[in-house]
Design a protein around this motif. Structure first.
Motif, short mmCIF file in Angstrom:
data_model
loop_
_atom_site.label_atom_id
_atom_site.label_comp_id
_atom_site.label_asym_id
_atom_site.label_seq_id
_atom_site.Cartn_x
_atom_site.Cartn_y
_atom_site.Cartn_z
N GLY A 1 33.48 -23.21 44.43
CA GLY A 1 34.49 -22.24 43.04
C GLY A 1 35.24 -21.92 43.70
N ASP A 2 36.05 -21.28 42.49
CA ASP A 2 37.50 -20.54 42.89
C ASP A 2 36.33 -19.03 42.80
OD1 ASP A 2 38.78 -22.37 42.24
OD2 ASP A 2 39.64 -21.78 40.05
N ARG A 3 37.22 -17.83 43.80
CA ARG A 3 36.89 -17.19 43.88
C ARG A 3 37.40 -15.43 43.45
NH1 ARG A 3 35.54 -17.05 50.14
NH2 ARG A 3 34.86 -18.99 50.19
N THR A 4 36.79 -13.95 42.43
CA THR A 4 38.06 -13.46 42.42
C THR A 4 38.49 -12.92 43.97
OG1 THR A 4 36.28 -11.80 42.80
CG2 THR A 4 36.58 -12.90 40.68
N GLU A 5 39.37 -11.75 43.42
CA GLU A 5 40.15 -10.32 44.90
C GLU A 5 38.28 -10.77 46.14
OE1 GLU A 5 42.80 -11.48 45.18
OE2 GLU A 5 43.11 -9.19 46.75
N MET A 6 36.87 -10.29 44.93
CA MET A 6 36.19 -10.07 46.27
C MET A 6 35.36 -10.99 46.73
SD MET A 6 36.00 -6.80 44.76
CE MET A 6 34.46 -5.96 45.64
N GLY A 7 35.78 -12.17 46.86
CA GLY A 7 35.53 -12.98 47.59
C GLY A 7 34.19 -13.76 46.77
N TRP A 8 33.93 -13.09 45.07
CA TRP A 8 32.28 -13.50 44.93
C TRP A 8 33.19 -14.78 43.72
CZ3 TRP A 8 31.47 -8.04 42.37
CH2 TRP A 8 31.61 -7.64 43.69
N THR B 1 25.78 -5.14 30.90
CA THR B 1 25.65 -4.05 30.16
C THR B 1 27.21 -3.73 31.63
OG1 THR B 1 24.59 -3.63 32.52
CG2 THR B 1 24.03 -2.15 29.88
N GLU B 2 27.21 -5.05 32.56
CA GLU B 2 28.60 -5.06 33.27
C GLU B 2 28.98 -6.55 34.04
OE1 GLU B 2 28.80 -3.11 37.14
OE2 GLU B 2 27.82 -1.07 36.67
N ASN B 3 30.31 -6.57 33.65
CA ASN B 3 30.53 -8.00 33.67
C ASN B 3 31.99 -8.13 33.67
OD1 ASN B 3 31.74 -10.95 32.28
ND2 ASN B 3 30.12 -10.65 34.58
N GLY B 4 32.89 -8.40 35.30
CA GLY B 4 34.15 -8.25 34.94
C GLY B 4 34.67 -8.83 36.08
N ALA B 5 35.73 -8.63 36.61
CA ALA B 5 36.55 -9.39 38.09
C ALA B 5 37.81 -8.29 38.70
CB ALA B 5 37.13 -10.89 37.63
N ALA B 6 38.05 -9.10 39.90
CA ALA B 6 38.82 -7.98 40.80
C ALA B 6 40.05 -9.53 40.97
CB ALA B 6 37.99 -7.13 41.85
N TYR B 7 41.01 -8.10 40.89
CA TYR B 7 42.51 -9.17 40.72
C TYR B 7 43.66 -8.60 41.49
CZ TYR B 7 40.17 -13.51 39.45
OH TYR B 7 39.15 -14.70 39.04
N ARG C 1 42.02 -12.85 35.19
CA ARG C 1 41.54 -12.23 34.39
C ARG C 1 40.79 -12.54 32.96
NH1 ARG C 1 42.40 -7.57 35.61
NH2 ARG C 1 41.70 -7.37 37.91
N ILE C 2 41.43 -12.66 32.13
CA ILE C 2 41.60 -13.38 30.59
C ILE C 2 40.47 -14.22 30.87
CG2 ILE C 2 41.92 -14.17 28.94
CD1 ILE C 2 44.73 -12.62 29.03
N ALA C 3 40.96 -15.48 31.89
CA ALA C 3 39.84 -16.67 31.87
C ALA C 3 38.48 -16.30 32.22
CB ALA C 3 40.82 -17.60 32.84
N TYR C 4 38.43 -15.62 33.81
CA TYR C 4 36.78 -14.85 33.67
C TYR C 4 36.05 -14.39 32.25
CZ TYR C 4 33.51 -12.15 36.21
OH TYR C 4 32.23 -12.04 37.14
#
Ligand code: GBH
Length: 473
Positions: free
Chosen positions: A339-346, A372-378, A393-396
């Motif tokens: 699947g698609d990944r974020t900038e972290m490769g996650w 208590t945490e969820n998000g993405a690096a771009y 990030r909005i899509a994430y």
């Protein structure tokens, strides 16, 4: 079909940060070095040698940052307290100036109608305690309980929501196992010992909080409980999954939620440690009644039995280290979830968040849950007009909030969601190269610019309505 998904009216819409990642001011008002100061100043430990010395200067800009949260319509904010600001050596009396900073911050939040959630420990152990043995030393758990009491005495009249530890898995297994986090040790036995003393610290810390806080206060812990999947249902792959699940999840929620380590965890790791550091009453101490459970989720893990090339470094998303964070698991291979990944490769997989929430709904019935945490690096960059457009990030966020909403429909008691992170900050061993913020930070000028995701999240937070669809442009 309605156009939007409605969240409960009292749902908390928050953002999260942690002290070392945002505060800077590392030598002010009596603060002394933590293990992250030492680690980040050690050549080769962080990308480009980045440190938290300045970070995003939140220590001096907290008023503006709280104003920004209010503009974004947030009704909750999760932050952490720097232990070495409050009790510089990890022993002895509390430093009033350190506590005063957090009192001012909390008062500012309350004046804007934003509920503070205070995390006592987000990875920044006072260096002197590391020099005395760190988390593998039992004494550190007692030190933590004393520190917890100081913070509760100072802020218990105004903070209702308390979190003992953030992601003790990272403290133990990235700090003492793979060594990609401070203090950078690579000893699997020490990592398991650290995990045990973090369990004990959580329990003793919770007792100290209960003794100092008014009855209305709520105590929780934030675990980066992993969703661990196997590549196939073959017995060997399912066994790899079982073992990693114990090392990721059972090692903490066993003691904290059920008062015992999973029996198979002890036998699986027997060649690394005999667990003789576990004393008689430790498991009862770790097993404290809690008022909520915090779940931090980014991506699922995918494992199999290692069929070939067992010595090769595994792509397990924890940065470059030839040392595995997983004790006694050389025969487990980690794979990239498709699947698609974020900038972290996650890999982006909101189904994992739904799965995680449902698991704890079954495993800890009646315990309210918070993401208590969820998000993405771009790789965010301002356009020529200075705006930052981050549709990925909005899509994430949309996908993961929809998963939370689906879990609520399926019977889960999720009370709030904290986006990681309020603003770009020091991303640990990745330094400033990875941006998780809903708010962009220009590291030259310290200017804050809400990204399009911040405006989008503000809309969801202020209405409690999540659009059914989001199509990135
Ligand atoms: C959190 O750590 C931290 O609490 C926060 O300070 C940090 O800035 C933020 O997330 C972003 O990194 O093995 O492939 O399944 C998250 C650490 C990241 C550890 C995901 C487990 C699983 C990757 N976690 N990781 S994989």
């Amino acid at each position: 079909m309605p156009e939007s998904l409605t969240f409960p009216t009292d749902f908390l819409w928050g953002a999260a940060t942690s002290a070392y990642q945002i505060e800077g001011a590392v030598r002010e008002d009596g603060r002394t070095p933590s293990i992250w100061d030492t680690f980040s100043h050690t050549p080769g430990r962080t990308a480009d040698g980045d440190t938290g010395d300045v970070a995003v200067e939140h220590y001096h800009r907290y008023r503006d940052d709280v104003a920004l949260m209010a503009d974004l319509g947030l009704n909750a904010y999760r932050f952490s307290v720097s232990w070495s600001r409050v009790q510089p050596t990890g022993r002895g009396p509390a430093v009033q100036r350190g506590l005063d900073f957090y009192r001012r911050l909390v008062d500012e939040l309350l004046s804007k109608g934003i509920k503070p959630a205070l995390t006592l420990y987000h990875w920044d152990l006072p260096q002197e305690l590391e020099d005395a043995g760190g988390w593998p030393a039992r004494e550190t758990a007692y030190r933590f309980a004393e520190y917890a009491g100081f913070v509760a005495d100072a802020l218990g009249d105004r903070v209702e929501s308390w979190i003992t530890l953030n992601e003790p898995w990272c403290s133990a297994f990235l700090g003492y196992g793979s060594g990609v986090h401070a203090p950078g040790r690579t000893d699997p036995a020490a990592a398991l010992q650290a995990a045990h003393h973090l369990n004990l610290a959580h329990g003793l810390g919770t007792q100290a909080l209960r003794a100092a806080l008014p009855a209305r206060a709520r105590v929780a812990v934030s675990l980066n409980s992993s969703v661990v999947r196997a590549v196939s249902d073959s017995p060997a792959d399912m066994d790899a999954r079982r073992r990693i699940d114990n090392l990721a999840n059972g090692v903490f929620h066993g003691p904290m939620l059920h008062g015992a380590y999973p029996a198979d965890l002890l036998t699986d790791t027997a060649r690394v440690t005999d667990w003789s550091f576990v004393q008689d009453r430790d498991l009862a101490a770790a097993h404290q009644p809690l008022d909520a459970l915090g779940l931090n989720y980014y991506t699922p893990a995918l494992v199999s039995a290692a069929h070939d090339d067992p010595g090769k470094p595994r792509a397990d998303g924890h940065g470059a280290s030839e040392h595995s964070p997983w004790p006694a698991s050389d025969d487990v291979a980690f794979h990239q979830t498709p699947g698609d990944r974020t900038e972290m490769g996650w890999t982006i997989d909101p189904t994992g968040l739904h799965e995680l929430i449902m698991r704890y709904t079954r495993e800890a019935p009646g315990l309210p849950l918070y993401v208590t945490e969820n998000g993405a690096a771009y790789d965010d960059k301002p356009d020529p007009e200075g705006r930052v457009h981050d549709p990925e990030r909005i899509a994430y966020l949309h996908g993961h909030l929809a998963a939370v909403r689906r879990a609520i429909t399926d019977g889960a008691d999720v009370r709030g969601y904290y986006l990681w992170s309020l603003m770009d900050n020091f991303e640990w061993s990745y330094g400033y190269g990875k941006r998780f913020g809903a708010v962009y930070v220009d590291y030259e000028t310290q200017a804050r610019v809400p990204k399009s995701s911040a405006h989008w999240y503000a809309g969801v937070a202020s209405t409690g309505e999540l659009p059914r669809e989001y199509v990135a442009d």
